[in-house]
Design an enzyme around this catalytic site. Structure first.
Site, PDB file in Angstrom:
ATOM      1  N   ASP A  68      47.817  40.922  45.202  1.00  0.00           N
ATOM      2  CA  ASP A  68      47.842  39.707  46.015  1.00  0.00           C
ATOM      3  C   ASP A  68      49.207  39.040  46.015  1.00  0.00           C
ATOM      4  OD1 ASP A  68      47.702  38.957  43.362  1.00  0.00           O
ATOM      5  OD2 ASP A  68      45.709  38.063  43.508  1.00  0.00           O
ATOM      6  N   HIS A 137      36.830  35.310  39.769  1.00  0.00           N
ATOM      7  CA  HIS A 137      37.535  35.998  40.862  1.00  0.00           C
ATOM      8  C   HIS A 137      38.295  37.227  40.346  1.00  0.00           C
ATOM      9  CE1 HIS A 137      41.459  33.338  40.596  1.00  0.00           C
ATOM     10  NE2 HIS A 137      41.562  34.370  39.795  1.00  0.00           N
ATOM     11  N   GLU A 142      37.829  34.920  45.851  1.00  0.00           N
ATOM     12  CA  GLU A 142      37.111  33.797  45.263  1.00  0.00           C
ATOM     13  C   GLU A 142      35.600  33.991  45.438  1.00  0.00           C
ATOM     14  OE1 GLU A 142      38.832  32.027  43.406  1.00  0.00           O
ATOM     15  OE2 GLU A 142      40.463  30.916  44.364  1.00  0.00           O
TER      16      GLU A 142
HETATM   17  P1  PGA Z   1      45.446  34.834  34.172  1.00  0.00           P
HETATM   18  O1  PGA Z   1      44.845  35.010  35.611  1.00  0.00           O
HETATM   19  O2  PGA Z   1      45.741  36.219  33.662  1.00  0.00           O
HETATM   20  O3  PGA Z   1      46.712  34.041  34.360  1.00  0.00           O
HETATM   21  O4  PGA Z   1      44.426  34.139  33.329  1.00  0.00           O
HETATM   22  C1  PGA Z   1      43.833  35.941  35.812  1.00  0.00           C
HETATM   23  C2  PGA Z   1      43.339  35.876  37.226  1.00  0.00           C
HETATM   24  O5  PGA Z   1      43.271  34.774  37.792  1.00  0.00           O
HETATM   25  O6  PGA Z   1      42.997  36.925  37.770  1.00  0.00           O
END
Ligand code: PGA
Length: 241
Positions: A68, A137, A142
């Site tokens: 993404d 997510h 989402e």
């Molecule tokens: P994070 O994010 O590794 O910064 O906790 C994970 C995600 O949102 O997929």
């Protein structure tokens, strides 16, 4: 079927995830790696860079596709995922720039989605690395995202923007939209490697593994994936049945 591997802490999670990646890159130097951003994969990326430096493991024939990218941030903004990936991984490896793909912002969002779907249709991902959001997510898919989705533009949830605000000067600077690989595309990867660390992920991890398969928990789609490994530290595993 999700294979759960519980380890003590973040460092053990990173080391274990590195073992999975190293095995694939060693067996298949021209592998396709699906990569992720966020805090969770940074330790894994540090292991990959160290191994490249110390043992010469080469990525010169590998190809990468990322999950993404934010919309509304210039590519060279320090918090763009393009910058994140170069800072935390690509600059430390021998992968050619031409072998790296991330979804991109652009005037015509539909055309950008189509362009990324074409890239994803042309590759077979050997392993897709994923983190998990505190709301369940994967990528920026989402809750409520259809399980068969392809690349699309998303409005980021407030909880996701709050989770990511730590990287910006204020919440107001966190982008409100992103472009993400869809769940249907993620599911096509031969193997999925999901890493999770910390107590704030415990509810999402439990919902992914033990909850009903539901679009309310995007990660629960992986219950139907033939080869998903979840490497989770004790804090993030604390609510698993
Ligand atoms: P994070 O994010 O590794 O910064 O906790 C994970 C995600 O949102 O997929």
């Amino acid at each position: 079927m999700i294979k759960v591997v519980t380890v003590k802490d973040y460092d053990e999670m990173s080391a274990k995830a590195f073992e999975v990646i190293k095995e694939i890159v060693t067996a298949k130097p021209d592998c396709v790696l699906g990569l992720a951003t966020g805090s969770t994969p940074i330790g894994l990326y540090q292991n990959m860079v160290r191994d490249h430096e110390e043992n010469g493991t080469s990525y010169s024939n590998a190809r990468t596709v990322n999950l993404d990218e934010y919309l509304g941030l210039p590519k060279d903004h320090p918090e763009s995922y393009y910058s994140f990936m170069h800072r935390n991984l690509f600059s430390g490896l021998d992968i050619p720039e031409t072998s790296i793909s991330l979804p991109e912002d652009g005037e015509d969002k539909a055309a950008q989605c189509e362009k990324y779907d074409k890239i994803m249709d042309a590759v077979e991902v050997d392993v897709q690395l994923l983190g998990i959001g505190s709301n369940g997510h994967i990528g920026f898919n989402e809750p409520g995202t259809p399980f068969d989705s392809k690349t699309h533009v998303v409005d980021l949830n407030d909880s996701t923007r709050q989770d990511n605000a730590r990287f910006f000067d204020s919440i107001d600077e966190v982008p409100t939209q992103a472009i993400t690989m869809g769940i249907g595309t993620i599911m096509k990867a031969k193997k999925v490697l999901l890493v999770a660390s910390g107590a704030n992920k415990a509810d999402a991890v439990a919902a992914m593994v033990n909850g009903p398969k539901s679009e309310n928990t995007p990660a629960s789609a992986l219950q139907s994936h033939p080869d998903t490994i979840l490497i989770v530290d004790e804090a993030a595993a604390s609510k698993l049945a």
